[in-house]
Write a protein that holds these residues in place. Structure first.
Motif, PDB file in Angstrom:
ATOM      1  N   PRO A 546       0.761  -1.262  -0.029  1.00 57.80           N
ATOM      2  CA  PRO A 546       0.189   0.044  -0.028  1.00 57.80           C
ATOM      3  C   PRO A 546       0.704   1.099   0.079  1.00 57.80           C
ATOM      4  O   PRO A 546       2.036   1.249   0.552  1.00 57.80           O
ATOM      5  CB  PRO A 546      -0.875  -0.048   1.270  1.00 57.80           C
ATOM      6  CG  PRO A 546       0.030  -1.110   2.257  1.00 57.80           C
ATOM      7  CD  PRO A 546       0.524  -2.001   1.288  1.00 57.80           C
ATOM      8  N   CYS A 547       0.361   2.285  -0.571  1.00 56.98           N
ATOM      9  CA  CYS A 547       1.137   3.698  -0.574  1.00 56.98           C
ATOM     10  C   CYS A 547       0.403   4.901  -0.350  1.00 56.98           C
ATOM     11  O   CYS A 547      -0.917   4.932  -0.758  1.00 56.98           O
ATOM     12  CB  CYS A 547       1.600   3.549  -2.195  1.00 56.98           C
ATOM     13  SG  CYS A 547       2.863   2.612  -2.745  1.00 56.98           S
ATOM     14  N   LEU A 548       1.070   5.609   0.261  1.00 57.15           N
ATOM     15  CA  LEU A 548       0.391   7.198   0.405  1.00 57.15           C
ATOM     16  C   LEU A 548       1.271   8.110  -0.146  1.00 57.15           C
ATOM     17  O   LEU A 548       2.504   8.083   0.124  1.00 57.15           O
ATOM     18  CB  LEU A 548       0.348   7.508   1.793  1.00 57.15           C
ATOM     19  CG  LEU A 548      -0.968   6.568   2.671  1.00 57.15           C
ATOM     20  CD1 LEU A 548      -0.818   6.633   4.196  1.00 57.15           C
ATOM     21  CD2 LEU A 548      -2.236   6.865   2.236  1.00 57.15           C
ATOM     22  N   LEU A 549       0.610   9.154  -0.667  1.00 53.02           N
ATOM     23  CA  LEU A 549       1.600  10.329  -1.101  1.00 53.02           C
ATOM     24  C   LEU A 549       1.063  11.455  -0.215  1.00 53.02           C
ATOM     25  O   LEU A 549       0.168  12.154   0.162  1.00 53.02           O
ATOM     26  CB  LEU A 549       0.879  10.605  -2.629  1.00 53.02           C
ATOM     27  CG  LEU A 549       1.735  11.963  -3.269  1.00 53.02           C
ATOM     28  CD1 LEU A 549       3.151  11.632  -3.603  1.00 53.02           C
ATOM     29  CD2 LEU A 549       0.878  12.256  -4.561  1.00 53.02           C
ATOM     30  N   ILE A 550       2.500  12.192   0.388  1.00 50.70           N
ATOM     31  CA  ILE A 550       2.300  13.364   1.078  1.00 50.70           C
ATOM     32  C   ILE A 550       2.827  14.551   0.555  1.00 50.70           C
ATOM     33  O   ILE A 550       3.986  14.480   0.347  1.00 50.70           O
ATOM     34  CB  ILE A 550       3.006  12.864   2.473  1.00 50.70           C
ATOM     35  CG1 ILE A 550       2.355  11.773   3.370  1.00 50.70           C
ATOM     36  CG2 ILE A 550       3.244  14.196   3.347  1.00 50.70           C
ATOM     37  CD1 ILE A 550       3.180  11.384   4.525  1.00 50.70           C
ATOM     38  N   ALA A 551       2.011  15.522   0.537  1.00 54.08           N
ATOM     39  CA  ALA A 551       2.356  16.868  -0.102  1.00 54.08           C
ATOM     40  C   ALA A 551       2.904  17.736   1.229  1.00 54.08           C
ATOM     41  O   ALA A 551       2.050  18.376   1.841  1.00 54.08           O
ATOM     42  CB  ALA A 551       1.337  17.606  -0.767  1.00 54.08           C
ATOM     43  N   ALA A 552       4.166  17.791   1.622  1.00 53.01           N
ATOM     44  CA  ALA A 552       4.966  18.507   2.658  1.00 53.01           C
ATOM     45  C   ALA A 552       4.966  19.994   2.168  1.00 53.01           C
ATOM     46  O   ALA A 552       4.858  20.529   0.983  1.00 53.01           O
ATOM     47  CB  ALA A 552       6.174  17.775   2.951  1.00 53.01           C
ATOM     48  N   LYS A 553       5.318  20.561   3.275  1.00 51.44           N
ATOM     49  CA  LYS A 553       5.294  22.056   3.158  1.00 51.44           C
ATOM     50  C   LYS A 553       4.345  22.811   2.857  1.00 51.44           C
ATOM     51  O   LYS A 553       4.351  23.512   1.956  1.00 51.44           O
ATOM     52  CB  LYS A 553       6.760  22.390   2.633  1.00 51.44           C
ATOM     53  CG  LYS A 553       8.038  21.656   2.862  1.00 51.44           C
ATOM     54  CD  LYS A 553       9.245  22.118   2.214  1.00 51.44           C
ATOM     55  CE  LYS A 553      10.542  21.253   2.474  1.00 51.44           C
ATOM     56  NZ  LYS A 553      11.579  21.823   2.021  1.00 51.44           N
ATOM     57  N   ASP A 554       2.915  22.483   3.374  1.00 53.56           N
ATOM     58  CA  ASP A 554       1.868  22.882   3.012  1.00 53.56           C
ATOM     59  C   ASP A 554       1.742  24.521   3.541  1.00 53.56           C
ATOM     60  O   ASP A 554       0.716  25.124   2.961  1.00 53.56           O
ATOM     61  CB  ASP A 554       0.530  22.246   3.605  1.00 53.56           C
ATOM     62  CG  ASP A 554      -0.683  22.493   2.991  1.00 53.56           C
ATOM     63  OD1 ASP A 554      -0.869  22.757   1.844  1.00 53.56           O
ATOM     64  OD2 ASP A 554      -1.506  22.747   3.872  1.00 53.56           O
ATOM     65  N   ASP A 555       2.466  24.696   4.316  1.00 53.69           N
ATOM     66  CA  ASP A 555       2.436  26.180   4.912  1.00 53.69           C
ATOM     67  C   ASP A 555       3.163  27.347   3.660  1.00 53.69           C
ATOM     68  O   ASP A 555       2.873  28.477   3.623  1.00 53.69           O
ATOM     69  CB  ASP A 555       3.397  26.604   6.044  1.00 53.69           C
ATOM     70  CG  ASP A 555       4.701  25.858   5.848  1.00 53.69           C
ATOM     71  OD1 ASP A 555       4.943  24.728   5.769  1.00 53.69           O
ATOM     72  OD2 ASP A 555       5.779  26.761   5.956  1.00 53.69           O
ATOM     73  N   LEU A 556       3.720  26.652   2.599  1.00 49.73           N
ATOM     74  CA  LEU A 556       4.298  27.302   1.656  1.00 49.73           C
ATOM     75  C   LEU A 556       3.211  27.663   0.364  1.00 49.73           C
ATOM     76  O   LEU A 556       2.380  26.810   0.405  1.00 49.73           O
ATOM     77  CB  LEU A 556       5.626  26.668   1.137  1.00 49.73           C
ATOM     78  CG  LEU A 556       6.847  26.638   1.915  1.00 49.73           C
ATOM     79  CD1 LEU A 556       7.932  26.209   1.683  1.00 49.73           C
ATOM     80  CD2 LEU A 556       7.231  28.035   2.742  1.00 49.73           C
ATOM     81  N   ASP A 557       3.512  28.259  -0.472  1.00 47.42           N
ATOM     82  CA  ASP A 557       2.587  28.218  -1.744  1.00 47.42           C
ATOM     83  C   ASP A 557       2.765  26.995  -2.594  1.00 47.42           C
ATOM     84  O   ASP A 557       3.774  26.887  -3.339  1.00 47.42           O
ATOM     85  CB  ASP A 557       2.810  29.567  -2.628  1.00 47.42           C
ATOM     86  CG  ASP A 557       2.514  30.755  -1.702  1.00 47.42           C
ATOM     87  OD1 ASP A 557       1.792  30.661  -0.927  1.00 47.42           O
ATOM     88  OD2 ASP A 557       3.180  31.786  -2.152  1.00 47.42           O
ATOM     89  N   SER A 558       1.678  26.098  -2.710  1.00 50.16           N
ATOM     90  CA  SER A 558       1.609  25.312  -3.572  1.00 50.16           C
ATOM     91  C   SER A 558       1.560  25.349  -4.885  1.00 50.16           C
ATOM     92  O   SER A 558       0.751  26.454  -5.244  1.00 50.16           O
ATOM     93  CB  SER A 558       0.423  24.239  -2.990  1.00 50.16           C
ATOM     94  OG  SER A 558       0.631  23.850  -1.904  1.00 50.16           O
ATOM     95  N   LYS A 559       2.055  24.731  -5.913  1.00 51.62           N
ATOM     96  CA  LYS A 559       2.049  24.968  -7.173  1.00 51.62           C
ATOM     97  C   LYS A 559       0.802  24.335  -7.741  1.00 51.62           C
ATOM     98  O   LYS A 559       0.450  23.246  -7.484  1.00 51.62           O
ATOM     99  CB  LYS A 559       3.284  24.364  -8.130  1.00 51.62           C
ATOM    100  CG  LYS A 559       4.621  25.048  -7.505  1.00 51.62           C
ATOM    101  CD  LYS A 559       4.979  26.389  -7.856  1.00 51.62           C
ATOM    102  CE  LYS A 559       6.105  26.697  -7.521  1.00 51.62           C
ATOM    103  NZ  LYS A 559       6.486  28.109  -7.879  1.00 51.62           N
ATOM    104  N   PRO A 607      -1.411   0.817  -5.182  1.00 56.30           N
ATOM    105  CA  PRO A 607      -1.208   1.481  -6.365  1.00 56.30           C
ATOM    106  C   PRO A 607      -1.651   0.191  -7.592  1.00 56.30           C
ATOM    107  O   PRO A 607      -1.129  -0.459  -7.555  1.00 56.30           O
ATOM    108  CB  PRO A 607      -0.187   2.134  -6.423  1.00 56.30           C
ATOM    109  CG  PRO A 607       0.712   1.296  -5.721  1.00 56.30           C
ATOM    110  CD  PRO A 607       0.018   0.967  -4.610  1.00 56.30           C
ATOM    111  N   GLU A 608      -2.027   0.830  -8.835  1.00 54.20           N
ATOM    112  CA  GLU A 608      -2.408  -0.038  -9.649  1.00 54.20           C
ATOM    113  C   GLU A 608      -2.118   0.766 -11.019  1.00 54.20           C
ATOM    114  O   GLU A 608      -2.873   1.652 -11.351  1.00 54.20           O
ATOM    115  CB  GLU A 608      -3.626  -0.728  -9.742  1.00 54.20           C
ATOM    116  CG  GLU A 608      -4.006  -1.844 -10.907  1.00 54.20           C
ATOM    117  CD  GLU A 608      -4.973  -2.533 -10.657  1.00 54.20           C
ATOM    118  OE1 GLU A 608      -5.132  -3.982 -10.612  1.00 54.20           O
ATOM    119  OE2 GLU A 608      -6.081  -1.836 -10.398  1.00 54.20           O
TER     120      GLU A 608
END
Length: 652
Positions: A546-559, A607-608
């Protein structure tokens, strides 16, 4: 305290005899083998075996003669590599051969990395002139100071049979009862590992835990180790010897730890190493002063319902502590948490492992991998998590340390082998209590910050690159009050290729997390490559991680484009959308609980890829076709049988 032989479980000792030409090597071997003065000696004596009853330890000795000629140098080097001990000869009547020991032979052994005991034998003692007045100690003292690998020196004569058997007795003894692990000649003290082992033995024998071995306890120890009781007069004699040299070695209660250690140092100084080794081996120690495998029943990693098992099955299982072992550790923690503040100081932790060969958590992967207080003290969660980590990555070491610190129950009851991960995937649930999570991501993505947050450490703006795999382990509280241990294993960007080049490495992974810097397009690009590559690999391997995706540094401006692309990729792979987090502002996202839930319900997070879906669809079609063919064949067979029955009735 009397001593026995205490020989190790060796079935033989291989002694290689080396030295300059003409120093008496072959004559020495011939005299030892025949137990008489040899009449005719070959240039190189054939391999000779002294029978098991030749010496008290009852372990046979095989003696290998060598030639010192240049042409035979390769064979000599090969024999040295196979040697358990080396007898290095010089001729007592040829001073040049003596000087060659330190000018050539001993440096050559070091160059060849010969790591075995060396016995120096001065041969042809009968030919040395009467005017010679220098003692052996004066001759060999400086050489032995320079070359500590020399175990002992002896002078002998094959012509008069003076001390010939002694040479190979000392060689055998140096192998069966080595000095190096026990005693530091420079400091003239027992080595730390020896002290720690003897402390554990003393503690085990001090049944009433009063800090001293009473006469009864000392006698029980004597019988256990040497199968012979001590007479009352002998006990008094032992205590008198100790008290004269070590006043605090005897108390009103009996022989103290100080006295126990003094006695063993005395045995070693007097050359009675076999006594100390008999004690150590009776309590399970090998030559490295660690418990031998015979005393460590580490369970085999294979499913209980399988008589034969594949390597793949063994890797896809893990080892955990049983509830009995955890309760024991809770009790141990309570004993060392003297001020009852829920944490133990580093010094108290060192004291806990004083009866182990060393404190096991000083180095990677255990150092700084668990939760501590602001003062650097290890919490109970941190303590239990460290044990969970050690049990997962090195079950043998974990079991050994449980025994070292005093676990007295059945060692087999401390460890539990989990069910295979593939079985967990099929049943869509797991019974594990400890989960291993690989943390992937490019440099500066926020992997280390994630691990630090898991351990309750403050966020730091300073960037320190991770150059080697790093672990963080802690207890995660789940809904319903259950607790699971999560082990995060940070994989440096440089180490990803090596890890994933071996598909079997995925079998050790319960869940994989991919971290990227949500404010950096390049960080997302690298992470996307990693995630898709991992998904393809795990499809090929069949492990279903199983896999998880983490978008870190959410305090900064995300693209915005990155956000859209990440949403598209997770949708295509059929996994949960990227989880935005910020370790800097400590948002309330229960990221670690979500990682554990992914590990507990792996089928929801695997994921598949499109290729994987097509492959699965193809397999489904093939299986359906086979099923159709099977059903058709069955109908045909049934019809044929019915026709034959009808025909038979018609004929009758």
């Amino acid at each position: 305290m009397a001593g026995g032989s205490g020989s190790s479980a060796r079935t033989g000792v291989r002694v290689v005899v080396v030295g300059d030409k003409g120093t008496g090597k072959s004559s020495l071997i011939a005299a030892a083998a025949a137990e008489s003065v040899p009449e005719k000696v070959p240039p190189v004596h054939p391999p000779t075996r002294l029978p098991s009853d030749f010496y008290p330890d009852r372990v046979p000795v095989t003696i290998i003669d060598t030639s010192s000629s240049l042409e035979s140098r390769g064979k000599l080097n090969e024999e040295l590599k196979r040697a358990d001990a080396v007898v290095l000869t010089y001729a007592c009547n040829q001073p040049m051969t003596l000087s060659r020991l330190s000018s050539y032979w001993l440096p050559e052994f070091r160059r060849l990395e010969v790591k075995v005991p060396i016995i120096v034998a001065g041969c042809k003692l009968d030919l040395r002139g009467e005017h010679h007045t220098t003692s052996l100690e004066e001759i060999m003292g400086p050489i032995m100071q320079q070359f500590r690998e020399i175990e002992t020196c002896v002078e002998c004569s094959a012509s008069t049979m003076i001390q010939v058997p002694d040479v190979f007795y000392y060689a055998q003894k140096a192998v069966l009862h080595p000095t190096t692990p026990l005693f530091d000649h420079d400091e003239q003290t027992l080595k730390p590992r020896c002290v720690r082992a003897l402390k554990r033995i003393f503690t085990l024998c001090d049944h009433d835990m009063d800090g001293a071995l009473s006469d009864a306890e000392l006698n029980e120890f004597q019988v256990k180790c040497f199968n012979a009781p001590l007479q009352p007069a002998e006990i008094v004699g032992v205590q008198r010897v100790v008290q004269e040299k070590q006043p605090d070695g005897v108390s009103d209660l009996g022989l103290t730890l100080s006295g126990f250690l003094f006695l063993h140092a005395l045995f070693i100084e007097k050359g009675r190493l076999e006594t100390t080794w008999a004690v150590l081996r009776k309590f399970g120690y090998g030559d490295d002063l660690e418990l031998k495998d015979d005393f460590l029943p580490v369970p085999t990693k294979h499913a209980p319902d399988q008589k034969r098992y594949l390597l793949l099955d063994a890797i896809s299982q893990s080892v955990e502590l049983t509830s009995e072992a955890v309760e024991f550790l809770r009790g141990v923690f309570g004993l060392y948490d003297i001020d009852n503040d829920g944490a133990v100081r580093p010094a108290e932790l060192e004291d806990l492992f004083l009866t182990a060969p060393e404190s096991p958590w000083r180095e990677a992967p255990y150092k700084d991998s668990a939760e501590t207080t602001a003062m650097g003290n290890l919490t109970l969660n941190g303590f239990l998590s460290e044990w969970a980590l050690m049990t997962l990555v090195d079950p043998r070491r974990s079991l050994a340390n449980l025994i070292y610190i005093g676990y007295g129950g059945d060692p087999a009851s401390t460890l539990h082998v989990t069910r295979r991960r593939l079985t967990d995937r099929k049943k869509q649930r797991t019974e594990r209590n400890v989960f291993r999570c690989f943390v992937f991501g490019p440099k500066k993505a926020g992997k280390s910050a994630l691990l630090n947050s898991f351990l309750g450490r403050p966020f730091s703006e300073n960037y320190t690159p991770t150059t080697r795999e790093r672990y963080a382990t802690n207890v995660v509280d789940q809904l319903g009050g259950t607790k699971k241990t999560l082990i995060l294993q940070e994989i440096p960007e440089e180490g990803v290729q090596k890890l994933l080049s071996n598909k079997e490495s995925l079998a050790a992974c319960d869940v994989a997390v991919f971290v990227y810097d949500s404010s950096d397009d390049y960080s997302w690009k690298k992470t996307k490559e990693l995630l898709i590559g991992f998904a393809r690999l795990e499809e090929d391997s069949g492990y279903g991680v199983p896999c998880l995706l983490i978008a870190a540094k959410d305090d900064l401006d995300s693209k915005s484009l990155t956000v859209q692309d990440a949403a598209r990729v997770t949708l295509e792979l059929g996994i949960e959308a990227a989880i935005p987090i910020s370790m800097k502002i400590r948002d309330p996202t229960d990221i670690f609980g979500r990682i554990v839930r992914a590990a507990e319900q792996p089928h929801l997070f695997i994921p598949e890829t499109e290729t994987g879906r097509n492959r699965k669809h193809y397999r489904h079609l093939v299986n359906s076709s086979l099923m159709f063919v099977s059903v058709g064949a069955a109908v045909t067979i049934v019809g044929l049988a019915a026709y034959r029955a009808y025909a038979a009735r018609k004929n009758t």
